[in-house]
Design a protein around this motif. Structure first.
Motif, short mmCIF file in Angstrom:
data_model
loop_
_atom_site.label_atom_id
_atom_site.label_comp_id
_atom_site.label_asym_id
_atom_site.label_seq_id
_atom_site.Cartn_x
_atom_site.Cartn_y
_atom_site.Cartn_z
N ALA A 51 19.14 37.18 43.05
CA ALA A 51 19.19 36.57 44.39
C ALA A 51 20.39 35.62 44.49
O ALA A 51 21.10 35.60 45.50
CB ALA A 51 17.90 35.83 44.69
N SER A 52 20.64 34.87 43.43
CA SER A 52 21.76 33.93 43.43
C SER A 52 23.10 34.66 43.48
O SER A 52 24.05 34.17 44.10
CB SER A 52 21.68 33.01 42.20
OG SER A 52 20.49 32.25 42.23
N GLN A 53 23.20 35.82 42.83
CA GLN A 53 24.40 36.64 42.95
C GLN A 53 24.62 37.06 44.39
O GLN A 53 25.73 36.95 44.92
CB GLN A 53 24.30 37.89 42.07
CG GLN A 53 24.41 37.64 40.59
CD GLN A 53 24.13 38.90 39.78
OE1 GLN A 53 23.40 39.80 40.20
NE2 GLN A 53 24.73 38.97 38.60
N LEU A 54 23.57 37.57 45.01
CA LEU A 54 23.68 38.05 46.39
C LEU A 54 24.06 36.93 47.35
O LEU A 54 24.81 37.15 48.31
CB LEU A 54 22.36 38.69 46.84
CG LEU A 54 22.01 40.00 46.13
CD1 LEU A 54 20.56 40.38 46.41
CD2 LEU A 54 22.95 41.11 46.56
N ASN A 55 23.54 35.74 47.11
CA ASN A 55 23.82 34.60 47.98
C ASN A 55 25.09 33.86 47.62
O ASN A 55 25.52 32.98 48.36
CB ASN A 55 22.63 33.63 47.96
CG ASN A 55 21.43 34.20 48.68
OD1 ASN A 55 21.55 34.82 49.72
ND2 ASN A 55 20.25 33.98 48.12
N GLY A 56 25.69 34.17 46.48
CA GLY A 56 26.91 33.49 46.05
C GLY A 56 26.68 32.04 45.69
O GLY A 56 27.52 31.18 45.96
#
Length: 163
Positions: A51-56
């Protein structure tokens, strides 16, 4: 204004400690629900990282990759997480959780498709599904807090787990 000259942002914990505390309590309740449902802590870290990857969210990526490594996760799987569909490194259960996490995180791209939910429901019971949805929801909220307040990554160190 460059990143090095960026505007100072509000300190949420200082200005709204009651809301920050409620967010911490929500996180704690989500972790407890996952423990009660027997969702592996390692899987929760994969959810948080994806999720953190997707949200940057650099702050959360720094935190949760460190926590994952401290919990025994391999560098190879962490590095490949962004392309999990193209690798043989993840189990069916992990793939279903990652697909569900992506659907929850990118809910604006078509909500949570029935096929994604059904795939997760094949490998997780209802309590586990609820825990996964809460885990994805909580990390998405934390991503937004860290990004909005420009929390700086790098200093976080994982707590050593007791054997």
């Amino acid at each position: 204004m460059s990143n090095s000259e960026s505007l100072s942002r509000v300190a949420l914990k200082k200005i709204t400690p009651e809301v920050s505390g409620a967010m911490g309590a929500l996180h704690g309740a989500a972790v407890s629900a996952a423990q009660d449902a027997k969702v592996e802590p390692e899987l929760l870290e994969l959810i948080r990282i994806r999720a953190s990857q997707l949200n940057g969210c650099a702050f959360c990526l720094d935190m949760h990759t460190k926590d994952a490594r401290a919990g025994g996760e391999t560098e190879q799987r962490i590095y490949a997480l962004n392309a999990w569909r193209e690798t043989p490194f993840f189990t069916e259960r992990e793939r279903a959780a990652l697909a569900l996490t992506e659907a929850v995180t990118l809910v604006h791209d078509g909500h949570v498709p029935d096929e994604v939910y059904a795939e997760a429901a094949e490998v997780f019971d209802e309590a586990q599904l609820a825990a996964l949805i809460w885990a994805a929801t909580v990390i998405n909220a934390y991503n937004r807090i860290a990004i909005a307040t420009r929390m700086v990554p790098g200093a976080y160190q994982p707590v050593q787990r007791k054997s």
